[in-house]
Design a protein around this motif. Sequence first.
Motif, mmCIF file in Angstrom:
data_model
loop_
_atom_site.group_PDB
_atom_site.id
_atom_site.type_symbol
_atom_site.label_atom_id
_atom_site.label_comp_id
_atom_site.label_asym_id
_atom_site.label_seq_id
_atom_site.Cartn_x
_atom_site.Cartn_y
_atom_site.Cartn_z
ATOM 1 N N THR A 216 -29.012 -5.071 19.948
ATOM 2 C CA THR A 216 -29.517 -4.121 18.962
ATOM 3 C C THR A 216 -30.273 -4.868 17.877
ATOM 4 N N SER A 217 -31.297 -4.214 17.340
ATOM 5 C CA SER A 217 -32.147 -4.777 16.299
ATOM 6 C C SER A 217 -32.946 -3.621 15.719
ATOM 7 N N PRO A 218 -33.405 -3.719 14.472
ATOM 8 C CA PRO A 218 -34.161 -2.607 13.893
ATOM 9 C C PRO A 218 -35.390 -2.212 14.704
ATOM 10 N N TYR A 219 -36.026 -3.177 15.361
ATOM 11 C CA TYR A 219 -37.216 -2.894 16.164
ATOM 12 C C TYR A 219 -37.142 -3.685 17.460
ATOM 13 N N PHE A 220 -37.553 -3.051 18.551
ATOM 14 C CA PHE A 220 -37.480 -3.738 19.831
ATOM 15 C C PHE A 220 -38.371 -4.973 19.848
ATOM 16 N N SER A 221 -39.489 -4.927 19.092
ATOM 17 C CA SER A 221 -40.387 -6.092 19.071
ATOM 18 C C SER A 221 -39.661 -7.339 18.586
ATOM 19 N N ASN A 222 -38.604 -7.165 17.777
ATOM 20 C CA ASN A 222 -37.827 -8.314 17.298
ATOM 21 C C ASN A 222 -37.131 -9.047 18.436
ATOM 22 N N VAL A 223 -36.794 -8.338 19.511
ATOM 23 C CA VAL A 223 -35.968 -8.950 20.553
ATOM 24 C C VAL A 223 -36.734 -9.209 21.849
ATOM 25 N N SER A 253 -29.340 -4.576 27.986
ATOM 26 C CA SER A 253 -30.135 -3.425 27.558
ATOM 27 C C SER A 253 -30.248 -3.384 26.044
ATOM 28 N N PHE A 254 -31.297 -2.737 25.581
ATOM 29 C CA PHE A 254 -31.550 -2.598 24.144
ATOM 30 C C PHE A 254 -31.175 -1.197 23.687
ATOM 31 N N VAL A 255 -30.462 -1.128 22.541
ATOM 32 C CA VAL A 255 -30.119 0.149 21.910
ATOM 33 C C VAL A 255 -30.381 0.015 20.420
ATOM 34 N N ALA A 256 -31.114 0.944 19.835
ATOM 35 C CA ALA A 256 -31.406 0.906 18.403
ATOM 36 C C ALA A 256 -30.115 1.054 17.596
ATOM 37 N N PRO A 257 -30.047 0.485 16.378
ATOM 38 C CA PRO A 257 -28.806 0.512 15.599
ATOM 39 C C PRO A 257 -28.248 1.905 15.346
ATOM 40 N N ASP A 258 -29.116 2.878 15.013
ATOM 41 C CA ASP A 258 -28.602 4.220 14.738
ATOM 42 C C ASP A 258 -28.039 4.866 15.996
#
Length: 686
Positions: A216-223, A253-258
């Motif tokens: 998780t990260s505020p924006y997928f571009s970060n990861v 997998s990626f999941v946004a923090p909210d």
Amino acid sequence: MNEKIVTVDPLQILHSLKDKAKSGFVRYPVFVSGDDAFLQNIFFAGDVHAVVSDSLCGSHILPWNKVRQLLGKGIGAVALDLRAVVDVDKLCVVAGSVRGGELLFLIVDENRFPESHFYQRFLRLGDNSAAAFLRQEGHSSLPTVDVANVESQIRLQTTGATKSQQTAIAAIKKVLSGHRRRPALLVADRGRGKSSAMGMAAAEVMLQSQKQIIVTSPYFSNVETLFSHAADRGDLIKKVRFSLLADNGSELSFVAPDALLRDKPHCDLLLVDEAAAIPLPMLSKMLKAYSRIAFSSTEHGYEGTGRAFSHRFRGLLNTEAKGWQEVILTEAVRWAENDPLESWLFKAFLFDAEPLVPENNERTIKVKPINARRLANHEDGLRQLFSLLVTAHYQTSPNDLVQLLDGQDQILLGAYCDGVLVGALLAAKEGGFDDDLAKSVASGKRRLKGHLLAQSLAAHSGNVAVLEKPLLRIVRIAVLPEFRKKGIGKQLVSAFEKAAGEESINIVGTSFGANKELWQFWSSLGYQPLRLGVRRDAASGTYSLQLGKHIQGKPDWFDGIQHLFYLNFKHQMCEQFSDMDTELVAALLAGSDAVSPPSVFALHQVDLFAQGSLGYDLVTGSLWHWFIHRLATRMTQNMSNDIGSLMISRLLLRHSWAEVSERYGFHGRKDTEAAMRDWIRQQLEK
């Protein structure tokens, strides 16, 4: 500092600089000033990999809105066209992607933007000892800093993980294999390979056994860097953009923090990349919801918020996850130590600015205006102010430096102790539109940059009058941690309101991510709710709350917009705000005049429910009306206990009986309903 070597031959300087960069495996910032033909010669001689520009043409030109394509790729030399606009955040994105041995070209126009304090300061940074300046006309100059040859270090870095990364990978794997609730925290400046280490660790874990890992990260571009290194390390298969699979069924997998906190998906390991960009309350909820977590935090750089975040986060870990481990990554991954470009970026955009703290915090505080023009030419004062903002706010970015120095219709106030800045308030003038523009904005046909509060209130109420006269919006208040709880914030707001009155401004306001503490601060100063956004901010996990206060004559539209807020809020609670904190719900309802008193018939039904004569399903409307009116008129009295929160959850937010009973420790609906009857009976007897 040595005098800079100057010459009239920019290409000679460029060839010398390329050799220095390659032999030292470092990068240099190179300012370039000249016409398009001169630029083309520089691009050719400098082996430029990509040019970012909205005005130049060519197959290798990338527009500014596509610049994030360069993130984390370890690219060659890049040229950034800064003659029209300087987007500092994007500049830093590119700088972090340029590998050692290459150059970052900064195309400037020394004759443009004489009125821009930021741009003039930026041009002066071309004379920094770490930078080169190549001019078509006039003197060009070489950097004066020298770096040692580090070819052995280059060989080490191109063969795999650095020692720091190996330590980080081991720490992440221990989170999964060791005792529960002992998270790892990876901390470093930019470019030390935190995301890469997370990706490599994820791949190794996935290959050893079947595991579900969430990032998780505020924006997928970060990861994207994390996913790229995981794919390379583990030969993983891309399922979709947000997911990688291993042959044994493991998934990353990626999941946004909210979404993570809302849905709480299962995973064996949670990786939180760039935790500094996520508010502490959300990180605290992650610690409670997941028992095996690794965090990364940028101490400095465009993603991070300085060492202040890490200090606060360490305190949170000490409280909620004793036994946590910290790993500090020191070696740079894509360039050598003492990199000139990195040191220049730190100075240029104040990444390493740390606030001065007066020894005696009991001295008298004096509030006075801050002049942006003087600030641009007073580096120590600028560093103190910017470091103060970074310390106090989790979303401060380098682009805020542009706004700080060049913001139009901006008010800056400073609170000083013994001459040292310990608090600051930033405000902006909004509205004051002519009739045609006001109508276009209120009807949604136009949207002007800035004017956040005035435009939002007008657009969501359809009231043109909001835009006709100017108002002032407080953008940010910052106070040093050592000076908080001393009334400095209130002192700054008081001085601000006085200044607004002297300019014949009737309305002042603010907008922020709503939480109980901030609400208590602003409401204690007489600020009243006017609008609440219906979508949570992905990074902060909060709803945007807009407040206003009339400090002279109250305009006709003020009461009407406030009435709309309460009218809609009481019906939105069970849908749009069903996941809102119950204490915040109670706080926002306090003082509401949008709920009329319950009738004698409704009160009688509530009493019958409390005595056990009528069931809940028969009196829901009467209970709702009695309870919400009680919250509005009796403020938050008797709301500190769990039953009060339970009442909000069930009656106002409409959470299910199963959810409410589990959360508040009751055995099903019957037990929960009995507790509600007892509590209501006690309130009716008072």
